[in-house]
Structure formats: structure tokens, C-alpha cells
Design an enzyme around this catalytic site. Structure first.
Site, PDB file in Angstrom:
ATOM      1  N   LYS A   1      37.404  43.668  44.770  1.00  0.00           N
ATOM      2  CA  LYS A   1      36.859  44.973  45.137  1.00  0.00           C
ATOM      3  C   LYS A   1      37.566  46.011  44.261  1.00  0.00           C
ATOM      4  O   LYS A   1      37.027  46.439  43.264  1.00  0.00           O
ATOM      5  CB  LYS A   1      37.094  45.291  46.618  1.00  0.00           C
ATOM      6  CG  LYS A   1      36.881  44.142  47.565  1.00  0.00           C
ATOM      7  CD  LYS A   1      35.429  43.748  47.788  1.00  0.00           C
ATOM      8  CE  LYS A   1      35.362  42.698  48.887  1.00  0.00           C
ATOM      9  NZ  LYS A   1      34.036  42.172  49.131  1.00  0.00           N
TER      10      LYS A   1
ATOM     11  N   TRP B   1      35.217  38.613  58.867  1.00  0.00           N
ATOM     12  CA  TRP B   1      36.417  38.122  58.191  1.00  0.00           C
ATOM     13  C   TRP B   1      37.548  37.905  59.182  1.00  0.00           C
ATOM     14  O   TRP B   1      38.298  36.918  59.087  1.00  0.00           O
ATOM     15  CB  TRP B   1      36.815  39.060  57.045  1.00  0.00           C
ATOM     16  CG  TRP B   1      35.662  39.229  56.110  1.00  0.00           C
ATOM     17  CD1 TRP B   1      34.981  40.368  55.850  1.00  0.00           C
ATOM     18  CD2 TRP B   1      34.993  38.194  55.364  1.00  0.00           C
ATOM     19  NE1 TRP B   1      33.932  40.115  54.992  1.00  0.00           N
ATOM     20  CE2 TRP B   1      33.919  38.798  54.681  1.00  0.00           C
ATOM     21  CE3 TRP B   1      35.195  36.816  55.214  1.00  0.00           C
ATOM     22  CZ2 TRP B   1      33.057  38.074  53.850  1.00  0.00           C
ATOM     23  CZ3 TRP B   1      34.338  36.094  54.394  1.00  0.00           C
ATOM     24  CH2 TRP B   1      33.289  36.721  53.721  1.00  0.00           C
TER      25      TRP B   1
ATOM     26  N   ASP C   1      44.713  41.948  56.271  1.00  0.00           N
ATOM     27  CA  ASP C   1      43.748  41.609  55.227  1.00  0.00           C
ATOM     28  C   ASP C   1      43.168  42.928  54.715  1.00  0.00           C
ATOM     29  O   ASP C   1      42.377  43.570  55.403  1.00  0.00           O
ATOM     30  CB  ASP C   1      42.648  40.715  55.815  1.00  0.00           C
ATOM     31  CG  ASP C   1      41.551  40.389  54.801  1.00  0.00           C
ATOM     32  OD1 ASP C   1      41.599  40.896  53.670  1.00  0.00           O
ATOM     33  OD2 ASP C   1      40.639  39.608  55.169  1.00  0.00           O
TER      34      ASP C   1
END
Lengths: 358, 358
Positions: free
Chosen positions: B193, B102, B169
């Protein structure tokens, strides 16, 4: 009491879609898992995405014609940006038809990319008609239009013939009427009218128009990336895609776009006939450009507003207040709105006239 | 049989959230309307958005500290682009810590905007640890890091002290542990999540860092536009925001982040203890960098895979296959996963050892 929901969007979806979506949140496909907790890479969800993408092309009659369907995020407003990124060449030119708020938004986002030519605009008359006599520069990288203008209640009944790629924002009337969709190179639509809940954007793109802009396109905005990853470049909005699939299945089972078009014509005819007949109302837009999705109308005498508002509220009608930039009323009659709801509104309009005129 | 859902995301949410979300699809707030068919401008939904935005700041301890919470679309992958658009000056410089897939994606999207300095990377060791000794250029427009690396199972336990704006992030560990969140200038997180279903992205932004890039920022990518429109610049993903609110309310009722952190510590301690004790498994990453959200582990002897896989499947466990770039297993233990599910996995690991060693 179940409402007669005239909301302009998000809007009514079929009752069976609500029921199936509600059930899938408790248990999806007898998996013991909620649709909200499954991996987007799971076999069950990949099947949902594949079926939804295929069904879009089937319903639009675009199978085997070089198109790809994508379920993205960000709404039509993000497409306003993706279109010039993907199609407008460096020092290029794009042609836009300005038919209202959403068209203007698309133009604003394209401007920093190159020359944006507004081929025609009905802004001077507060967008009460669709401009018809205009020409599209032959050297434009694309022509962009908005097929239906939710806020003003106008709808394009025909589309220009041109040799440049045609891009159309069909957010508020996709899947509502038969068109030769192969005349468009990119069609996009926020889901939240005729396709599903807010939270996903359908993009239908003819692959051959891509890859020619010469720009560095951010990965997340690059249609070619999304196509290469089969609409899973990143985690898709799982629930919105699933619910869209349920709505597309419902439409297919009804007989597809041709069948729903007949219903939509009947609903629109019923309501517009009453707007024209009733001595207390005016239609807002040019008759030939009237939208079959969003009917806008006003009271001839604003002093009657309270009486009319009380009547439709008592009848269980919701969502018919006009947009603030137009005023009056707006009755949105998307695919899932039953004709019975339209009859309720027409009856209220008649009752209102009897009450005032008596 | 209800599954023990270890999916890496979208992932398990609290059971009461599933039940309330399912009900709201049939009838939202006794309105006679589904949450899927209401206008995002309706009083009821504006209240949902306002409460969700306020609750985010309350749970993070950021009320009254100059922050705004936004519920956007496009996932963390769109934030990879929005960050440089909003923060990187023309001919500017940004500093990135490369801790995995990511982070690399974020770097790739920033590169066309200016100089991107990778301050450190653990790529050479397939991201099995978090680099710790690095310096951040004092003239960087911002420093970007990823707090938890879902794929590799590493987590930043501390964050660098720096005078440049810090962007993080937190997609896979937000709301899971106490941190001084006021040390961050922008935090973003895909919902899927610890916050809600896939389809919305939380962005928490300190307003004072905005408006300085000197760039023409597309409206739809401009945080200032989204703040000005109170997170309704365009139609928000209504259902995903509502379900996120339900999850945030559940978290608050449990006692907030401090309370869930204790549960998460217990769950992680239980599983990692077994990974370390059990003679048939290896942990994948450096012990001090182990993620409390995603535990990655492998079999010492790959020949035992079939036996182990049969055992956990029989126990109703799902979603523990490792990501293809790491292999082995990955047990994701997000906020809503009960410790009972972790115990089931630990029991299976013990049973497996007994079976093999016997």
C-alpha cells in the site's frame, strides 16, 4: 561494461527478461499502469498467474498428471517447514538425505514434527560427494532430498526408487536438465536461480499426497488452501511472478528444458575440462557428482590468489568467490549465463597459468 | 493515458519510484548488473537493506527505542501465524479486536495456539464501525488489532491503553499518519500500500517482547532469528526491498509522515465532503470511523450504476469498484495518489449528479 555474472543466486537472468521487466514497470501491457501498481485480482495479472502455473507444468512434462504449480513466498526455507506440516503424520517419520547446508536446514525445521531419519550424510567429508548407498524406511511419510548443492557444487545424478512420497528441493537446478519429474511428489524451488528474481518460490505438488498428515495446518502453510485459491490465497509477489513468467517464456522459446540442458552440458564440459587440465587448480568435489550449475575449484597454491583474482576482475567477471564454508572459487553457470562468459573464464584460467608457469 | 489509480492494493507508488526501479533493472548503481541479478550478500545490496531498515525506524520515530525493523516475506497473512508463535505462551491467552476480514484471518490462525479472546467485534453490522468499549484481559499475552480495514473503509482513530504488548496490523495505513508508534510492541504491514510493491512484509518489533513464549518456534518464523541475521536469514526479496527503500526515501524527502498526513487529510476531506454533499451517494461506515485511506460509498439508487460507471471510466479512473463483501465503491487514497486524482473523481461525481438530477 556488462559483467560476466557468476553469482550463485540471485543470479543472471536473460537480457530480454530484464528489458521486458523494466518496461512493465513503466507501463504494463499498454494499460497505462505499472506492473507494480495493478491489483493482483485484475484480469491482466490473473492471466499472468494462470499462464505461469500452466507453463511450469508444461515445461516439466507434468500436464494432466495430477500436479498443481504454486507461486508462494518465503523461499525454500519456508518450504522446509511446510513440508513436514503438510506431509508428516502425527508421531510420523520422515527420511532425509543430508547433502549440505540446505538439506541440514530442512532437517532442522522438520525435527520438532516427528522422527527424522537421516538416511545418509556426507557431512564428515564437508559434503564433497553425494551418498549413494542408503535405504529409505518403507514406513516413512516421505523422503526428502536436495537435487543440487549450490554451496558445495555437487548434484544428484540419479534419484532413489522408493514407494514413499519423494520431496525434492530443486532450488538451484530446476529447469536446467531433463528428468522424469513425475517421479517426484513435491518439488520446490526458490525462483532466484533459473526461474526469476528473489521473492517467489515455486512449489509443484501432486495433489494426491496432500490431506493425509492429520495435523492442524496453519492456513498460510497449507498447500491445499493455496491450491484452492489458485495460488492467490493472499496477495502474491506480483512482480516476481511476472518476471518468472518472462523467464519461463524465454525457456520455452529456446526449446524448453531439453534444449537448455545441451547448453548447460557444453558450459560445464568447457569449464570442468579446464579445471582438470590446468596445473594450478583442483576441483573440490567427487568427479561423478559434479554440479553442472555450480563448479567449485581451488588454487593448488594459495599464494597465487592475488594474481588470479586480479585477472578475472580485469576480465569483467563477478561473483566467483567461493562460499565461506568451502573457500576457493565457485562458478555458477545457470541457464541464462552465456557460454561466451564461460569461455572468458577459461581464457583467464589459461592466461593465469601462462603467467605463473612461463 | 495515465490512469487515476484507486486500486486497494497493490496500489499506486510515486512516479519517480517507478522510474528509478525500472532503471535499476537495466543497471543498478552503475554496476553493470541488474538489481535482479545481484547477490543479496553484495556490498551494494547490504547497504540497501541497512538503509531501508534504519529509515523505517527514523520515519516512525523509533530510533534508539529498542526496536528492530525487518523486511520479510509471506505478507500479513504469514504474520498472522508468526505473532502467536512468537508471543503466545503455552496454554496462553491472546486478545483480538475483530474489525473485519483481516482481523478474522489473524484470529483464525491464532486459535490453535491457545485461548483467543475476541474483546469486541462489529461483525453483526458487517464491520461498518470500530468497536470502542471493550476491556483487554490483564493476563493476555498480547492484544492484536488492525489499524485500518481496507475492505470496509474503517480506521482506528485511537488505540486502547493497556499493559499487555500491543500488536498492530498496519498493512493499509502505515506511514500515512502520525501516531505514537512507541505504544506498539509489534507493527507489521504488507508493503503493497504505502511502502512498495507486493512481495515484502515490514515487521517492526520491540526486542524485549521476544523470547518469552516458551515455544519451539520454527527458525523461519522466529523473529529473533531474523533479527540476529539482520533481516537476511534467507534470501530476501531483493527487488521489493529496494523499491520499498525508494518509496521511503521519497517520503522522507517530502517531509516524512507529518507532511504526507496533511496531504492525506486534504484528499480524504475533499472526497468525503462530496460523498456527504452529493444527493446520489451514501457513505458506508460510521462517520467517526471513516478511513483516510479507503473511502467506501454506495449509490442511493442502484439503477444509476451504469451511468456512473461509464463516467468514471471515461475520466481515466480505475480500481474503484467495492470489494465483493461490501459492494458499491471504494476509493483508495494511499500516500502516492495525487490530490489531482481525487479532484477528478469528485468532478465526476458532480457531473453525474448534474446528469441525473438536471
Amino acid at each position: 561494461m556488462k559483467k560476466h555474472n557468476y553469482s550463485a543466486g540471485p543470479c543472471i537472468l536473460p537480457q530480454e527478461v530484464f528489458e521486458k521487466a523494466s518496461q512493465a514497470i513503466l507501463d504494463f501491457n499498454n494499460s497505462g499502469l505499472s506492473i507494480l501498481e495493478i491489483s493482483h485480482r485484475s484480469k491482466d495479472f490473473v492471466a499472468v498467474m494462470d499462464e505461469a502455473r500452466a507453463l511450469v507444468l508444461e515445461l516439466l512434462g507434468l500436464e494432466g498428471k495430477g500436479y498443481q504449480a504454486l507461486f508462494l513466498q518465503g523461499g525454500a526455507s519456508l518450504e522446509f517447514l511446510m513440508i513436514p506440516y503438510n506431509l508428516m503424520k502425527i508421531e510420523g517419520k520422515a527420511a532425509y538425505l543430508d547433502t549440505g547446508t540446505w538439506a541440514s536446514g530442512a532437517i532442522k525445521e522438520a525435527k520438532p514434527f516427528g522422527e527424522t531419519v537421516i538416511v545418509a550424510s556426507s557431512k564428515e567429508s564437508n559434503y564433497t560427494f553425494i551418498p549413494k548407498d542408503y535405504s529409505i524406511p518403507a514406513d516413512a511419510d516421505y523422503f526428502h532430498c536436495t537435487s543440487n548443492n549450490t554451496i558445495f557444487g555437487t548434484q544428484m545424478k540419479s534419484f532413489p526408487e522408493t514407494n514413499v512420497p519423494v520431496v525434492c528441493d530443486m532450488s538451484s537446478d530446476i529447469f536446467s536438465r531433463t528428468l522424469d519429474f513425475s517421479k517426484f511428489d513435491i518439488i520446490y524451488a526458490g525462483a532466484q536461480k533459473n526461474m526469476g528474481p528473489a521473492g517467489t518460490t515455486l512449489v509443484v505438488v501432486k495433489e494426491e499426497v496432500l490431506g493425509k498428515s492429520g495435523r492442524t495446518i496453519p492456513n498460510i502453510l497449507n498447500y491445499e488452501q493455496h491450491i484452492a485459491k489458485e495460488s492467490m490465497y493472499n496477495t502474491p509477489p506480483v512482480f516476481a511472478v511476472y518476471t518468472s513468467l518472462l523467464t519461463l517464456q524465454w525457456l520455452k522459446n529456446k526449446g524448453g528444458i531439453a534444449a537448455i540442458e545441451k547448453e548447460n552440458e557444453s558450459k560445464a564440459a568447457l569449464l570442468y575440462a579446464e579445471i582438470d587440465r590446468n596445473s594450478l587448480f583442483n576441483g573440490v568435489v567427487a568427479t561423478e557428482d559434479r554440479s553442472f550449475m555450480n563448479a567449485t575449484f581451488t588454487l593448488k597454491n594459495i599464494e597465487h590468489q592475488e594474481t588470479f583474482d586480479a585477472l578475472w576482475k580485469a576480465a569483467g567477471i563477478s561473483g566467483i568467490n567461493g562460499h565461506r564454508s568451502v573457500g576457493g572459487y565457485r562458478a555458477s553457470m545457470y541457464n541464462a549465463l552465456p557460454i561466451e562468459s564461460v569461455q572468458v573464464l577459461v581464457d583467464v584460467m589459461k592466461e593465469f597459468e601462462n603467467k605463473i608457469i612461463k
